[in-house]
Design a protein around this motif. Sequence first.
Motif, mmCIF file in Angstrom:
data_model
loop_
_atom_site.group_PDB
_atom_site.id
_atom_site.type_symbol
_atom_site.label_atom_id
_atom_site.label_comp_id
_atom_site.label_asym_id
_atom_site.label_seq_id
_atom_site.Cartn_x
_atom_site.Cartn_y
_atom_site.Cartn_z
ATOM 1 N N UNK A 28 -22.008 -57.013 -7.520
ATOM 2 C CA UNK A 28 -20.737 -57.589 -7.047
ATOM 3 C C UNK A 28 -20.474 -58.922 -7.722
ATOM 4 N N UNK A 29 -21.506 -59.756 -7.817
ATOM 5 C CA UNK A 29 -21.347 -61.073 -8.449
ATOM 6 C C UNK A 29 -20.956 -60.918 -9.918
ATOM 7 N N UNK A 30 -21.563 -59.970 -10.614
ATOM 8 C CA UNK A 30 -21.224 -59.749 -12.025
ATOM 9 C C UNK A 30 -19.746 -59.412 -12.177
ATOM 10 N N UNK A 79 -13.017 -67.938 -3.563
ATOM 11 C CA UNK A 79 -13.456 -67.744 -2.179
ATOM 12 C C UNK A 79 -14.429 -66.581 -2.063
ATOM 13 N N UNK A 80 -14.193 -65.520 -2.820
ATOM 14 C CA UNK A 80 -15.088 -64.368 -2.760
ATOM 15 C C UNK A 80 -16.453 -64.696 -3.351
ATOM 16 N N UNK A 81 -16.471 -65.450 -4.442
ATOM 17 C CA UNK A 81 -17.751 -65.872 -5.019
ATOM 18 C C UNK A 81 -18.506 -66.770 -4.045
ATOM 19 N N UNK A 100 -14.207 -63.936 5.644
ATOM 20 C CA UNK A 100 -14.013 -62.706 4.878
ATOM 21 C C UNK A 100 -12.653 -62.091 5.170
ATOM 22 N N UNK A 101 -12.201 -62.175 6.426
ATOM 23 C CA UNK A 101 -10.872 -61.671 6.771
ATOM 24 C C UNK A 101 -9.799 -62.429 5.990
ATOM 25 N N UNK A 102 -9.980 -63.748 5.837
ATOM 26 C CA UNK A 102 -9.027 -64.547 5.047
ATOM 27 C C UNK A 102 -9.016 -64.093 3.592
ATOM 28 N N UNK A 103 -10.208 -63.813 3.039
ATOM 29 C CA UNK A 103 -10.289 -63.341 1.653
ATOM 30 C C UNK A 103 -9.570 -62.010 1.495
ATOM 31 N N UNK A 104 -9.808 -61.096 2.436
ATOM 32 C CA UNK A 104 -9.202 -59.768 2.358
ATOM 33 C C UNK A 104 -7.681 -59.857 2.458
#
Length: 349
Positions: A28-30, A79-81, A100-104
């Motif tokens: 995921x990070x990659x 934000x996801x990273x 995570x809800x904010x990111x989505x």
Amino acid sequence: MSAAPTTPEEQKALVESLIRLVDAGNVVVIFEFAALAILVWDWLITLDTEIRLVWPSRWTLGKVLFFFTRYMSLADVLMSIARLQLMDAGDDSITCPKPYLAIVWLDVVGIQIAELILVLRTWAVYGRNMWVLAGLLILQSATFIYNGIAVQIFVHSIKWAGPDLAGIPGCNIIAADAGIISGTYVAIMAFETTIFLVTMARALQREQRKSGSQLVHIIYRDGLIFYLFIVFVSTVNVVIIFTAPQEYTVVLSIFQRVMHSVATGRILLHMRESTERPQIHIGSANEGGTEVWQLDTLNAATSGLHSSGGLPTHAPKMVTAYGSNNLKVTAIRPEDAVTEWFGDENTRG
């Protein structure tokens, strides 16, 4: 917090969970750093065009949408990273769901902005037909409502890796309702397929009439490239959801978000570039013109043109002149409906 594993079987299961989680987290990070690299690279190679064509123009809906689609995705990626690298899961039931809800939701809104750009582009090539606009907006609203409900259900179904998996930073997903989130990708594909088919129907109409400016051809070309690429990414997302372990459920979600941002940003920049200079529409005085030329590509065949104001270097929306052999030459800014998204040349400050 559950009890620490005591039996060999429980310890083995914990080790296997740690290995799967670390492997999935690395993948995921990659992809998320790859998405960030693509975003920054695209920004760097198009910044000069943005500064030249977009910054000085008057504020319009198109300009607002351009800045949103271009720069909001950067916040999504960062934000996801941070979710994977910096956040401490702690009590995962409290710490992880809200950010995570904010990111989505940033992801959902960002993709909807990209799709609104596609709607307006399609509306423009249909000559601002209000029935086309209304139909596409209704479909987009239905997609947005479904996706909004789906992501709420998805986030509440997530099982987070908490204190039992100590030593692994960030909020990591170990289980979730994969079926509901796959539906969002299918909904996106269905809506964008509709946009593509409606746009291509217009392209066929223009081809039959042998009409269309350089801008129109750019719109169709970019639309085809955008559609094929985004459908490919969405399809891969769905395949991963149904075939890979649940730790990989969101592996391409941010990547798809960035691809929407990059592609629609390029669509808008290409539109603006194609209308930067006026064009010449050539035909007989008795029939409509059938060829479109850039102003600086005209040769001596158009010498001797005359009109009340001549053909200015920066033509207004339309200037008509007549030359030898009853030749009709019209300087136009094609698809004015699209041009107005960014403002006319004469409005630059």
